[in-house]
Design an enzyme around this catalytic site. Structure first.
Site, PDB file in Angstrom:
ATOM      1  N   LEU A   1      -7.107  21.960  13.272  1.00 12.71           N
ATOM      2  CA  LEU A   1      -8.190  22.911  13.498  1.00 12.71           C
ATOM      3  C   LEU A   1      -9.395  22.270  14.196  1.00 12.71           C
ATOM      4  CD1 LEU A   1      -9.336  25.763  13.071  1.00 12.71           C
ATOM      5  CD2 LEU A   1     -10.064  25.056  10.787  1.00 12.71           C
TER       6      LEU A   1
ATOM      7  N   THR B   1      -0.883  23.532  10.968  1.00  9.89           N
ATOM      8  CA  THR B   1      -1.367  22.203  11.392  1.00  9.89           C
ATOM      9  C   THR B   1      -0.569  21.139  10.624  1.00  9.89           C
ATOM     10  OG1 THR B   1      -2.963  22.042   9.598  1.00  9.89           O
ATOM     11  CG2 THR B   1      -3.735  23.112  11.617  1.00  9.89           C
TER      12      THR B   1
ATOM     13  N   TYR C   1      -7.047  19.333  -4.536  1.00 18.41           N
ATOM     14  CA  TYR C   1      -7.480  20.030  -3.307  1.00 18.41           C
ATOM     15  C   TYR C   1      -8.314  21.262  -3.666  1.00 18.41           C
ATOM     16  CZ  TYR C   1      -7.124  22.330   1.269  1.00 18.41           C
ATOM     17  OH  TYR C   1      -7.419  22.944   2.472  1.00 18.41           O
TER      18      TYR C   1
ATOM     19  N   SER D   1      -7.271  16.133  15.111  1.00 21.00           N
ATOM     20  CA  SER D   1      -6.038  16.930  15.024  1.00 21.00           C
ATOM     21  C   SER D   1      -6.307  18.334  14.478  1.00 21.00           C
ATOM     22  CB  SER D   1      -4.987  16.213  14.152  1.00 21.00           C
ATOM     23  OG  SER D   1      -5.172  16.513  12.794  1.00 21.00           O
TER      24      SER D   1
HETATM   25  N1  LIG Z   1      -3.924  23.861   7.537  1.00 15.97           N
HETATM   26  C1  LIG Z   1      -4.188  24.737   6.588  1.00 15.97           C
HETATM   27  O1  LIG Z   1      -3.291  25.491   6.124  1.00 15.97           O
HETATM   28  C2  LIG Z   1      -5.590  24.889   6.094  1.00 15.97           C
HETATM   29  C3  LIG Z   1      -5.908  26.010   5.307  1.00 15.97           C
HETATM   30  C4  LIG Z   1      -7.191  26.134   4.839  1.00 15.97           C
HETATM   31  C5  LIG Z   1      -8.133  25.191   5.131  1.00 15.97           C
HETATM   32  N2  LIG Z   1      -7.831  24.109   5.894  1.00 15.97           N
HETATM   33  C6  LIG Z   1      -8.865  23.104   6.133  1.00 15.97           C
HETATM   34  O2  LIG Z   1      -9.015  22.903   7.527  1.00 15.97           O
HETATM   35  C7  LIG Z   1      -9.554  21.584   7.746  1.00 15.97           C
HETATM   36  C8  LIG Z   1      -8.789  20.919   8.880  1.00 15.97           C
HETATM   37  O3  LIG Z   1      -7.473  20.625   8.435  1.00 15.97           O
HETATM   38  P1  LIG Z   1      -6.206  20.768   9.388  1.00 15.97           P
HETATM   39  O4  LIG Z   1      -5.414  21.897   8.892  1.00 15.97           O
HETATM   40  O5  LIG Z   1      -6.623  20.743  10.805  1.00 15.97           O
HETATM   41  O6  LIG Z   1      -5.416  19.431   8.993  1.00 15.97           O
HETATM   42  P2  LIG Z   1      -5.104  18.107   9.824  1.00 15.97           P
HETATM   43  O7  LIG Z   1      -4.398  18.448  11.087  1.00 15.97           O
HETATM   44  O8  LIG Z   1      -4.429  17.187   8.896  1.00 15.97           O
HETATM   45  O9  LIG Z   1      -6.533  17.555  10.201  1.00 15.97           O
HETATM   46  C9  LIG Z   1      -7.348  16.918   9.255  1.00 15.97           C
HETATM   47  C10 LIG Z   1      -8.444  16.149   9.967  1.00 15.97           C
HETATM   48  O10 LIG Z   1      -9.282  15.544   8.983  1.00 15.97           O
HETATM   49  C11 LIG Z   1      -9.428  14.171   9.313  1.00 15.97           C
HETATM   50  N3  LIG Z   1      -9.588  13.309   8.130  1.00 15.97           N
HETATM   51  C12 LIG Z   1      -8.783  13.238   7.071  1.00 15.97           C
HETATM   52  N4  LIG Z   1      -9.241  12.309   6.217  1.00 15.97           N
HETATM   53  C13 LIG Z   1     -10.358  11.799   6.768  1.00 15.97           C
HETATM   54  C14 LIG Z   1     -11.284  10.806   6.363  1.00 15.97           C
HETATM   55  N5  LIG Z   1     -11.158  10.133   5.222  1.00 15.97           N
HETATM   56  N6  LIG Z   1     -12.320  10.529   7.171  1.00 15.97           N
HETATM   57  C15 LIG Z   1     -12.483  11.187   8.325  1.00 15.97           C
HETATM   58  N7  LIG Z   1     -11.643  12.129   8.777  1.00 15.97           N
HETATM   59  C16 LIG Z   1     -10.600  12.430   7.996  1.00 15.97           C
HETATM   60  C17 LIG Z   1      -8.146  13.819  10.015  1.00 15.97           C
HETATM   61  O11 LIG Z   1      -8.354  12.647  10.773  1.00 15.97           O
HETATM   62  P3  LIG Z   1      -7.163  11.587  11.054  1.00 15.97           P
HETATM   63  O12 LIG Z   1      -6.510  12.084  12.304  1.00 15.97           O
HETATM   64  O13 LIG Z   1      -7.864  10.321  11.217  1.00 15.97           O
HETATM   65  O14 LIG Z   1      -6.254  11.619   9.860  1.00 15.97           O
HETATM   66  C18 LIG Z   1      -7.907  15.061  10.858  1.00 15.97           C
HETATM   67  O15 LIG Z   1      -8.649  15.008  12.029  1.00 15.97           O
HETATM   68  C19 LIG Z   1      -9.468  20.873   6.418  1.00 15.97           C
HETATM   69  O16 LIG Z   1     -10.727  20.837   5.799  1.00 15.97           O
HETATM   70  C20 LIG Z   1      -8.529  21.731   5.598  1.00 15.97           C
HETATM   71  O17 LIG Z   1      -8.780  21.622   4.226  1.00 15.97           O
HETATM   72  C21 LIG Z   1      -6.574  23.953   6.391  1.00 15.97           C
END
Ligand SMILES: NC(=O)c1ccc[n+]([C@@H]2O[C@H](COP(=O)([O-])OP(=O)(O)OC[C@H]3O[C@@H](n4cnc5c(N)ncnc54)[C@H](OP(=O)(O)O)[C@@H]3O)[C@@H](O)[C@H]2O)c1
Length: 388
Positions: free
Chosen positions: A127, A305, A270, A125
């Protein structure tokens, strides 16, 4: 009329046969209405009421104006010459060199990513999913990782159906494992290495966010967030590192967060996990540089996201709310393009944020007192809005 032509001691030219450098012995400053003391006495000396004096003054002024006009024409000519024959070609040259540099950089980037074996965690999902699309379109050989097999298979089908790629694409492999389970990481590493025989780029993207007050949060929640965001990614990195060192080639990417550089209230677990991520990968960069391995830490600000929806709360339950800031965040498609560029250009540390969050990073270092009071006021406001 040019002032300099009629007044001031700077008028030191010979004009109309009058040597203006010959100042009267005791005369204080040259008076343009009285040029008598400057006139050659032997040739002409005006008497009182002589009309010739007026004609001579006019002649001197005319000559002086002519001279000034000639000078300014010369100046204009020189400027014309510079702009038409020097600046324009120079400007074109600079633009040309810059464009050539950009083109070479793009070509180098494309060559670096084409056929590269790229492992992406959290590809199900947000990013991670968008990163899978841009790296696939760039011709990378993908290993997509996640917990949800169905979501990974669906993404694989979507990629196969996409027509966006201008280069040869490759069918991705999928590997499922949970980052919080150290046992599955060891098995997953072997599976990942079997896919294409090696790994060129590992993108540690998977992560979970957190919302809660420190005083209410159980240690289990702190550990869960640290395991997902820190211990899991570093375990996977350590497991893949020996094969990279052996090949003297590899690139490790950590998707951190702006909260890896500054800490916001009610995000303690976090922010702590992302600070640890930044520190670990900074150390790794220094340690493996001589082995030819690159390390890139990417720190985005808000991305639109499901991160806040999937965040854990103080008691471990799912937050389930789309935060306003997250909803207003950048599109994951755009951020994925930036990740591709940062990897392709082998950048070491990248902040993907607007001006204000970027300034906050510098404020934390340069004026910590001010930063802390701003954060305290933010905490007060957030607490108030929750209790209201
Ligand atoms: N969105 C923001 O505002 C933001 C800002 C800065 C940095 N980030 C970073 O960007 C990265 C991607 O996040 P996102 O925004 O794309 O959020 P997201 O849509 O919630 O995606 C998170 C992903 O991590 C996976 N995940 C979570 N827990 C896991 C585990 N225990 N084992 C394996 N996979 C796991 C999820 O898999 P499942 O589908 O199985 O849950 C999902 O694919 C993260 O590292 C986040 O900290 C995000």
């Amino acid at each position: 009329m040019d002032e300099r032509a009629t007044s001031g001691p700077e008028m030191n030219h010979s004009v109309g046969g009058v040597d203006l450098k010959q100042r009267p012995a005791r005369g204080p400053r040259m008076d343009p209405t009285n040029l008598v003391p400057y006139l050659p006495r032997a040739k002409w000396s005006p008497g009182p009421g002589d009309q010739g004096w007026h004609a001579m003054s006019c002649q001197v002024l005319k000559e002086s104006q002519k001279h000034t006009r000639r000078k300014s024409l010369l100046k204009v000519g020189v400027m014309d010459f510079i702009t038409s024959t020097a600046i324009l070609p120079l400007l074109c040259g600079c633009v040309g060199i810059f464009s050539l540099f950009k083109l070479l950089q793009r070509l180098r980037m494309k060559a670096y990513l084409r056929n590269a074996v790229v492992v992406i965690t959290g590809a199900t999902s947000g990013l991670g999913r968008e990163c899978a699309k841009v790296f696939y379109a760039a011709g990378a050989r993908l290993v997509l990782c996640g917990r949800n097999r169905e979501a990974l298979d669906e993404l694989t089908r979507e990629l196969a159906a996409s027509q966006a790629a201008k280069v040869q694409t490759h069918s991705p492999y999928t590997v499922t494992f949970d980052l919080t389970d150290p046992g599955t990481i060891v098995a997953a590493t072997a599976e990942i290495l079997q896919c294409f025989g090696h790994v060129d780029v590992l993108i540690n993207n998977a992560g979970v966010s957190y919302r809660g007050a420190i005083v209410d949060t159980t240690m289990d929640v702190d550990k869960r967030v640290m395991e997902t965001n820190y211990f899991g990614p570093i375990a996977l990195t350590k497991a893949l590192l020996p094969s990279m060192i052996q090949r003297r080639q590899g690139h490790v990417v950590a998707i951190s967060s702006i909260q890896g550089k500054i800490s916001l209230p009610f995000r303690s677990a976090y922010a702590a996990s992302k600070h640890a991520t930044q520190a670990f990968f900074d150390c790794l960069r220094a340690e493996v540089e001589q082995c030819g391995i690159e390390v890139t830490v990417i720190s985005p600000s808000y991305i639109h996201t499901s991160l806040s929806l999937n965040a854990v709360t103080a008691d471990g339950s799912r937050y389930g709310v789309m935060d306003e800031k997250t909803a207003q965040g950048r599109s994951p498609v755009e951020v994925a393009q930036d990740v591709l560029a940062a990897v392709g250009k082998r950048k070491k540390d990248v902040i993907l944020a607007d001006l204000l969050p970027s300034l906050a990073v510098y404020l934390r270092t340069l004026a910590p007192g001010l930063f802390f009071s701003l954060m305290a006021s933010r905490a007060r406001k957030e607490r108030k809005s929750k209790t209201c």
